[in-house]
Write an enzyme that holds these catalytic residues in place. Structure first.
Site, PDB file in Angstrom:
ATOM      1  CG  ASP A 118     114.749 110.995 -44.253  1.00 20.68           C
ATOM      2  OD1 ASP A 118     114.716 112.071 -43.601  1.00 20.68           O
ATOM      3  OD2 ASP A 118     115.668 110.709 -45.035  1.00 20.68           O
ATOM      4  CB  THR A 191     112.117  99.762 -35.183  1.00 20.51           C
ATOM      5  OG1 THR A 191     112.598 101.015 -34.681  1.00 20.51           O
ATOM      6  CG2 THR A 191     110.624  99.864 -35.463  1.00 20.51           C
TER       7      THR A 191
END
Length: 212
Positions: A118, A191
């Site tokens: 984040d 990812t």
């Protein structure tokens, strides 16, 4: 992105203690006993749905991996990957990694992966960024001497901030790419977020840094 709640996730996680470690604080200093083979330990903080960590464990059977993720509705997908793969060198932790020194002793970890963390873009949230100096101190407290952080993001602001934070902390920048997918880096494992963002044309940034 809104998380779809899976009220059954906690029950499923509890059914697989061979993959999902409970009470990891009791294993501090004892992680070499958790895996079938004693070998270097790498951890991913914010493992998400587990694609990266699972594929890394497949590609590198001589390394043990721990994926750390707090959200049960997310990590349960990582568990599904582990069940299917049946790999002996990977486990999951459903914990808050805000203070990893609660779970690992000095020298227990060889490498930390931070993938698409984040960005916390507001200045007042700087201390929440996983590359902020207090987190860098925690990683130092659990890593071997000259241990490494491998960091990937599509967020240019977070990447620039992180390079400065690494440098200010005194870390050695071993390898930096401003466009990973158009670099000469070999063996990249994506990812889920990386695949999604790169398909949109987003540039992927990557850095390897080492403690001195």
């Amino acid at each position: 992105m809104r998380l779809r709640n899976k009220p059954w996730a906690n029950d499923k996680l509890e059914q697989y203690p061979q993959y999902v470690i409970t009470s990891p604080e009791l294993l501090k200093g004892k992680w070499k006993d958790v895996f079938e083979t004693e070998q270097p330990l790498h951890i991913e903080i914010g493992t998400g749905r587990g694609r990266f960590i699972t594929e890394m464990a497949k590609a590198h059977p001589n390394i043990n991996y721990l994926g750390i993720e707090l959200q049960p509705s997310v990590i349960v997908t990582a568990l599904d990957r582990l069940i299917e793969a049946e790999l002996p060198n990977i486990k999951l932790l459903r914990v808050n990694a805000a203070d990893v020194t609660e779970f690992f002793a000095k020298g227990e970890v060889e490498r930390v992966y931070l993938n698409f963390s984040d960005p916390w873009p507001k200045k007042r949230h700087e201390k929440r960024r996983l590359t902020y100096k207090t987190f860098l101190k925690q990683y130092e407290d659990i890593l071997i001497d000259q241990g490494e952080i491998h960091f990937k993001t599509d967020n240019q602001g977070l990447f620039e901030y992180s390079l400065t934070s690494f440098s200010d902390y005194g870390l050695l920048l071993k390898w930096v790419s401003l466009d990973l997918h158009n670099s000469d880096f070999e063996g990249n494992i994506m990812t889920e977020y990386e695949e999604k963002f790169s398909k949109k044309g987003n540039r992927i940034y990557r850095a390897e840094v080492k403690y001195r």
